[in-house]
Design a protein around this motif. Sequence first.
Motif, PDB file in Angstrom:
ATOM      1  N   TYR A 152      -2.581   7.447  -0.424  1.00  0.00           N
ATOM      2  CA  TYR A 152      -2.075   8.439  -1.377  1.00  0.00           C
ATOM      3  C   TYR A 152      -2.265   7.993  -2.822  1.00  0.00           C
ATOM      4  CZ  TYR A 152      -0.160  11.587   2.093  1.00  0.00           C
ATOM      5  OH  TYR A 152      -0.032  12.492   3.106  1.00  0.00           O
ATOM      6  N   ILE A 153      -2.192   6.704  -3.062  1.00  0.00           N
ATOM      7  CA  ILE A 153      -2.472   6.201  -4.412  1.00  0.00           C
ATOM      8  C   ILE A 153      -3.921   6.497  -4.786  1.00  0.00           C
ATOM      9  CG2 ILE A 153      -2.758   4.104  -5.793  1.00  0.00           C
ATOM     10  CD1 ILE A 153       0.135   4.929  -5.624  1.00  0.00           C
ATOM     11  N   ARG A 154      -4.836   6.333  -3.834  1.00  0.00           N
ATOM     12  CA  ARG A 154      -6.248   6.667  -4.112  1.00  0.00           C
ATOM     13  C   ARG A 154      -6.391   8.144  -4.454  1.00  0.00           C
ATOM     14  NH1 ARG A 154      -7.551   3.097   0.234  1.00  0.00           N
ATOM     15  NH2 ARG A 154      -7.947   4.826   1.663  1.00  0.00           N
ATOM     16  N   PHE A 155      -5.695   9.007  -3.690  1.00  0.00           N
ATOM     17  CA  PHE A 155      -5.732  10.444  -3.987  1.00  0.00           C
ATOM     18  C   PHE A 155      -5.221  10.709  -5.403  1.00  0.00           C
ATOM     19  CE2 PHE A 155      -5.013  11.515   0.790  1.00  0.00           C
ATOM     20  CZ  PHE A 155      -6.337  11.220   1.052  1.00  0.00           C
ATOM     21  N   TYR A 171       2.787  -1.237  -6.887  1.00  0.00           N
ATOM     22  CA  TYR A 171       2.115  -0.499  -7.957  1.00  0.00           C
ATOM     23  C   TYR A 171       3.026  -0.372  -9.163  1.00  0.00           C
ATOM     24  CZ  TYR A 171      -1.055   0.734  -4.171  1.00  0.00           C
ATOM     25  OH  TYR A 171      -1.919   0.655  -3.128  1.00  0.00           O
ATOM     26  N   VAL A 172       2.392  -0.163 -10.318  1.00  0.00           N
ATOM     27  CA  VAL A 172       3.144   0.073 -11.533  1.00  0.00           C
ATOM     28  C   VAL A 172       2.416   1.113 -12.359  1.00  0.00           C
ATOM     29  CG1 VAL A 172       1.972  -1.818 -12.746  1.00  0.00           C
ATOM     30  CG2 VAL A 172       4.200  -1.014 -13.574  1.00  0.00           C
ATOM     31  N   MET A 184      -0.522  -4.057  -8.317  1.00  0.00           N
ATOM     32  CA  MET A 184      -0.036  -5.420  -8.461  1.00  0.00           C
ATOM     33  C   MET A 184      -0.176  -6.073  -7.090  1.00  0.00           C
ATOM     34  SD  MET A 184       0.774  -5.330 -11.636  1.00  0.00           S
ATOM     35  CE  MET A 184       1.715  -6.836 -11.900  1.00  0.00           C
ATOM     36  N   ARG A 185      -1.255  -6.814  -6.904  1.00  0.00           N
ATOM     37  CA  ARG A 185      -1.604  -7.325  -5.577  1.00  0.00           C
ATOM     38  C   ARG A 185      -0.462  -8.153  -4.986  1.00  0.00           C
ATOM     39  NH1 ARG A 185      -6.488  -5.964  -4.187  1.00  0.00           N
ATOM     40  NH2 ARG A 185      -8.083  -5.513  -5.773  1.00  0.00           N
ATOM     41  N   VAL A 209       6.744  -1.225  -8.295  1.00  0.00           N
ATOM     42  CA  VAL A 209       7.373  -0.512  -7.181  1.00  0.00           C
ATOM     43  C   VAL A 209       6.659  -0.906  -5.888  1.00  0.00           C
ATOM     44  CG1 VAL A 209       7.906   1.750  -6.199  1.00  0.00           C
ATOM     45  CG2 VAL A 209       7.991   1.409  -8.685  1.00  0.00           C
ATOM     46  N   SER A 210       7.418  -1.321  -4.886  1.00  0.00           N
ATOM     47  CA  SER A 210       6.816  -1.769  -3.624  1.00  0.00           C
ATOM     48  C   SER A 210       6.295  -0.595  -2.814  1.00  0.00           C
ATOM     49  CB  SER A 210       7.842  -2.541  -2.795  1.00  0.00           C
ATOM     50  OG  SER A 210       8.852  -1.676  -2.315  1.00  0.00           O
TER      51      SER A 210
END
Length: 224
Positions: free
Chosen positions: A193-196, A218-219, A213-214, A169-170
């Motif tokens: 927010y991903i870190r949170f 993210y997945v 996914m650099r 997901v972008s």
Amino acid sequence: MRILIVEDQERLRMIIKERLSVHGYMVDAAKDGEEGLSYIQATPYDLYILDIMLPHISGLTLLKYLRNHQHHQPILLLTAKDTVDDRVTGLDLGADDYLVKPFAFEELLARIRSLLRRKEHEYQEIITLEDLTLNRTTREVTRQEQLISLTKKEYAILEYLMLHAGEVVSRESLENISSTFDYEGYSNVIDVYIRFLRKKIDDPYKIKLIHTMRGYGYVMKVNA
């Protein structure tokens, strides 16, 4: 639930948006058909409210676009017209319901609830990945049966990632899902927010579920 309103009467548009927001819906509002189309192309919605008579692109044209592009979510038409032909045309093109202006907000709310109930058989209430569970009705998230407290944005991002488990997901998709179009995104806001989320969802547990996914996004998956 996320709703898109496309209505060219500014006062009516803003009243509907504000009142639906009070009832817990995430609402975007477009002022004409052209803007409405850009919203449709950028973000998935659970329900569409389309005025028939719109500048640039009509509500019926938006309706045809949605159905031709396999958008199966409920569509409610708003119209100042009250002829049989107008109603039949909209329904034949794939609308689920219509409401003639002027109308009471309570009736609009009842129609929305009814349309969403019709789609309940397509609605996945409980989403599970490994030992992580998300309840879309109560908005409770648990891992190993331990309740995890999330903010609204954290919940929206996690819900979307879990609905698309195994898919990359972008960041742009997550920005659209977790905010309204009134929000000006920052390049790293989703990373924050991903870190949170990782601190709450992954860090306390051996199996990690959120993966970067650099260059892509993210997945959510269980590592092999």
